[in-house]
Motif scaffolding. Structure first.
Motif, mmCIF file in Angstrom:
data_model
loop_
_atom_site.group_PDB
_atom_site.id
_atom_site.type_symbol
_atom_site.label_atom_id
_atom_site.label_comp_id
_atom_site.label_asym_id
_atom_site.label_seq_id
_atom_site.Cartn_x
_atom_site.Cartn_y
_atom_site.Cartn_z
ATOM 1 N N ALA A 150 -3.041 7.877 0.126
ATOM 2 C CA ALA A 150 -3.226 7.189 -0.990
ATOM 3 C C ALA A 150 -4.084 7.667 -2.176
ATOM 4 O O ALA A 150 -4.986 8.005 -1.870
ATOM 5 C CB ALA A 150 -3.548 5.602 -0.670
ATOM 6 N N PRO A 191 0.790 -1.178 -0.023
ATOM 7 C CA PRO A 191 0.038 0.015 -0.035
ATOM 8 C C PRO A 191 0.978 1.195 -0.145
ATOM 9 O O PRO A 191 0.503 2.394 -0.292
ATOM 10 C CB PRO A 191 -1.007 -0.265 1.228
ATOM 11 N N THR A 217 2.993 2.193 -2.052
ATOM 12 C CA THR A 217 3.316 2.697 -3.165
ATOM 13 C C THR A 217 2.220 3.856 -3.876
ATOM 14 O O THR A 217 2.552 4.851 -4.322
ATOM 15 C CB THR A 217 3.187 1.421 -4.425
ATOM 16 N N ALA A 218 0.969 3.541 -3.372
ATOM 17 C CA ALA A 218 -0.251 4.457 -3.566
ATOM 18 C C ALA A 218 0.027 5.611 -2.984
ATOM 19 O O ALA A 218 -0.205 6.834 -3.444
ATOM 20 C CB ALA A 218 -1.634 3.780 -3.279
ATOM 21 N N LYS A 219 0.789 5.819 -1.789
ATOM 22 C CA LYS A 219 1.157 7.051 -1.256
ATOM 23 C C LYS A 219 2.318 7.817 -1.751
ATOM 24 O O LYS A 219 2.484 8.708 -2.132
ATOM 25 C CB LYS A 219 1.382 6.951 0.241
ATOM 26 N N GLN A 268 -1.801 -4.043 -10.971
ATOM 27 C CA GLN A 268 -2.340 -3.061 -9.725
ATOM 28 C C GLN A 268 -1.662 -2.007 -9.905
ATOM 29 O O GLN A 268 -2.468 -0.939 -9.586
ATOM 30 C CB GLN A 268 -1.681 -3.828 -8.509
ATOM 31 N N CYS A 269 -0.561 -1.476 -10.343
ATOM 32 C CA CYS A 269 0.150 -0.351 -10.321
ATOM 33 C C CYS A 269 -0.453 0.385 -11.657
ATOM 34 O O CYS A 269 -0.982 1.703 -11.295
ATOM 35 C CB CYS A 269 1.498 -0.240 -10.761
ATOM 36 N N LEU A 275 -3.738 2.429 -10.570
ATOM 37 C CA LEU A 275 -3.787 3.703 -9.588
ATOM 38 C C LEU A 275 -3.802 4.946 -10.173
ATOM 39 O O LEU A 275 -3.228 5.151 -11.489
ATOM 40 C CB LEU A 275 -2.254 3.699 -9.059
ATOM 41 N N GLU A 276 -4.742 5.855 -9.800
ATOM 42 C CA GLU A 276 -4.860 7.193 -10.255
ATOM 43 C C GLU A 276 -3.650 7.971 -10.577
ATOM 44 O O GLU A 276 -2.745 8.084 -9.590
ATOM 45 C CB GLU A 276 -5.715 7.776 -9.266
ATOM 46 N N SER A 301 -8.267 4.569 -7.407
ATOM 47 C CA SER A 301 -8.171 3.964 -8.783
ATOM 48 C C SER A 301 -8.467 4.703 -9.970
ATOM 49 O O SER A 301 -9.335 5.618 -9.731
ATOM 50 C CB SER A 301 -8.584 2.448 -8.612
#
Ligand SMILES: Cc1cc2nc3c(=O)[nH]c(=O)nc-3n(C[C@H](O)[C@H](O)[C@H](O)COP(=O)(O)OP(=O)(O)OC[C@H]3O[C@@H](n4cnc5c(N)ncnc54)[C@H](O)[C@@H]3O)c2cc1C
Lengths: 314, 249
Positions: free
Chosen positions: A156, A17, A19-21, A48-49, A52-53, A159
């Protein structure tokens, strides 16, 4: 315009998690955001990456040597992708702390550790002296910069409506044989993860033994919370090292942090002071933890914790 | 192994409550106790134990810092280091500069193992050891809580977010240490006397051929955002009802 390379952290096919941050920090810098996944088989993590938005593109670098995240193996591959990149970002987790300085040295770039705020693509804020001071720093024009991102300071990203493209990349490199992965301890429990949990209950030296530390687990389970510990509790063997919160442990910002029998040393406080609501339970009314607590309760934890559990049940 | 090099940094003692100067140019250092960075002290202790076990012949303590750093190097000698080298540099150094200076010393001394703290408690950068390993093109094991010599290699247990990770690295190499690796010894008075006679060489970056390249400027120092003190509740019931009201439990 900035071109930002984010290094994804993952294990067992799952994106961490953090990574989203880090992507949130990249968005605050602004520009093209590429996320690189270094793995033995990175297809699922890359997907999954891509969801991410804010991610422009995902680079998937598959290599058998990338099975385990060894800095000496990963850093040269990242350096090989760094041309034309303005910022290289990793999480300030043990993964990023180990890896990013090695990357920075290979590409001859400065590193800003524990970035907590972005003021401009060149100007950042970061804590020093265990959080007793915050410095605003500026990187010279035209220089690449490496950052580890203080994940507790960034929300974070969500999506993306449309997924980013995933590109396979191969990097010329011969994996060094001088560093070998032997083992890693398996995740100890199915409790919420300390770094991402919305609630955390932490115990300190006052618990007195590993058996009595079970009181902390018990309350945490009632609250659906993760368990944390002070260094004193870890050193004394009441709790495993991965539960340590603080300057030299994990830096977290849950919505609720309950500190039980923890005095509130600066090295501990720096790891949890960004929490939404802090509750402190301590028998010493003068304990420094009360200075930062939203709710303080003076008393003996051994009678208070069972009482609180009962009240929660009721 | 012949030589272990231990890098130590002079920092404000961890017991001091560090305060930012009112004019925002740094932290208050006047009259403040200075010490060896606690992580580096643990690195030194580990080096001494390796020497005492017969795994190494000599322990060299090195530092990059102002002239006053000789005090901390004398402490290192009193703990048991055989000799010391100070790379004199007055300005607070970037980790990149420190790594370059230590690289030059590693070459000069032919050290096979470099031990140092995983971070310094002043800039909390966590960079120097990993940077040194990269410049040296040798292995690194960061945040060690256990180090075992296995032939020409080390088996290092590292504290990672998941728990404990074990890596094997071939020497020469760099190990950065965590707090639970060992408990440093106390220095005894006779050792302090003996340390006065041990060699402490002073050099500088120019003599080592290290060019300064520090592209980061500190613009200002601020005290951290303060949390406001909350309320004291009188009992468990009041606490639980407050938390329930806020939707936190
Ligand atoms: C370089 C360095 C890095 C460090 N990094 C960290 C870090 O990452 N994280 C960290 O936590 N610490 C860290 N420390 C250690 C830190 O300075 C403190 O020593 C530590 O946090 C103290 O832990 P504690 O609060 O559990 O113990 P103590 O300070 O001993 O506090 C125990 C508290 O429990 C209370 N108490 C006792 N009995 C009861 C009872 N029956 N009921 C209720 N309350 C009771 C006491 O009043 C006291 O306030 C670091 C130190 C150094 C030097």
């Amino acid at each position: 315009m900035s071109r930002i390379l984010v290094i994804a952290e993952h294990s067992a096919g799952k994106l961490n998690p953090s990574t989203a941050k880090v992507v949130a920090c990249a968005r605050a810098i602004g520009g093209e955001i590429e996320v690189v996944v270094l793995a033995a088989d990175g297809a699922s993590v890359a997907a999954q990456c891509a969801a991410l938005e804010g991610v422009t593109r995902v680079l998937q670098v598959d290599h058998p040597a990338n099975e385990h995240p060894l800095a000496a193996v990963l850093a040269p591959q990242i350096a090989g992708l760094a041309e034309g990149v303005s910022h290289l970002l990793g999480p300030s987790t043990t993964f990023g702390r180990d890896l990013m300085p090695r990357v920075a040295a290979l590409i001859g770039a400065p590193q800003l550790s524990e970035v907590m705020a972005v003021e401009s693509p060149r100007r950042f804020r970061r804590p020093v002296y265990a959080g007793n001071a915050v410095v605003t720093v500026e990187v010279a024009e035209g220089r690449q910069v490496v950052c580890t991102v203080r994940t507790a300071s960034f929300e974070a990203v969500g999506s993306a409506a449309a997924h980013a493209a995933v590109e396979q990349r191969s990097v010329e490199f011969s994996p060094p044989a001088h560093t070998r992965f032997v083992s890693v301890s398996a995740p100890a429990s199915d409790r919420p993860d300390l770094q991402t949990a919305a609630r955390v209950v932490s115990g300190g030296r006052a618990l007195g033994s590993a058996e009595k530390f079970q009181l902390i687990y018990s309350l945490a389970d009632k609250l659906g919370a993760a368990v944390g510990a002070s260094r004193a509790a870890v050193d004394a063997g009441y709790a495993p090292n991965e539960l340590q919160v603080g300057q030299t442990g994990k830096i977290i910002s849950p919505a609720l942090y309950v500190a039980v029998g923890i005095s509130g040393a600066i090295q501990h406080v720096t790891g949890m002071k960004d929490s939404g609501v802090i509750v402190a339970i301590n028998k010493d009314a003068e304990a420094p933890i009360f200075e930062i607590a939203d709710y303080g309760l003076v008393g003996d934890l051994f009678s208070l914790l069972p009482e609180i559990e009962n009240l929660l049940a009721g | 192994m012949q030589k272990i090099m231990v890098c130590i940094k002079r920092v404000i003692d961890y017991n001091v409550r560090v305060r930012v100067k009112p004019d925002g140019t740094g932290v208050v250092t006047e009259g403040v106790k200075m010490s060896i960075n606690p992580f580096d002290e643990i690195a030194l202790e580990e080096a001494l134990r390796l020497r005492e076990q017969g795994a190494a012949a000599e322990v060299i303590a090195v530092s990059l810092g102002p002239d006053d750093t000789q005090q901390q190097l004398r402490t290192a000698l009193a703990m048991g280091a055989d000799r010391a080298i100070l790379v004199r540099h007055d300005a607070p150094a970037d980790p990149a500069t420190a790594a370059a200076a230590f690289m030059a010393l590693v070459r000069k001394e032919g050290a096979e193992l470099v031990l140092l703290g995983k971070q310094a408690i002043d800039d909390d950068a966590c960079q120097t050891g990993q940077r040194l390993a990269a410049l040296w093109d040798r292995p690194q094991a960061s945040a060690a809580s256990r180090v075992e010599v296995v032939g020409e290699s080390l088996r290092v247990t590292r504290e990672v977010d998941a728990g404990l990770e074990v890596n094997e690295i071939d020497l020469p190499g760099v190990v950065t240490v965590d707090l639970r690796l060992n408990e440093p010894r106390y220095v005894k008075l006779p050792d302090i006397m003996k340390a006065k006679k041990k060699p402490l060489d002073v050099t500088d970056l120019a003599a080592l051929g290290v060019a300064l390249d520090e592209p980061v400027t500190v613009l200002k120092w601020d005290p951290p955002p303060q949390r406001t003190k909350g309320i004291m509740v009188k009992d468990a019931a009041e606490l639980v009802s407050a938390l329930k009201q806020k939707g936190l439990v």
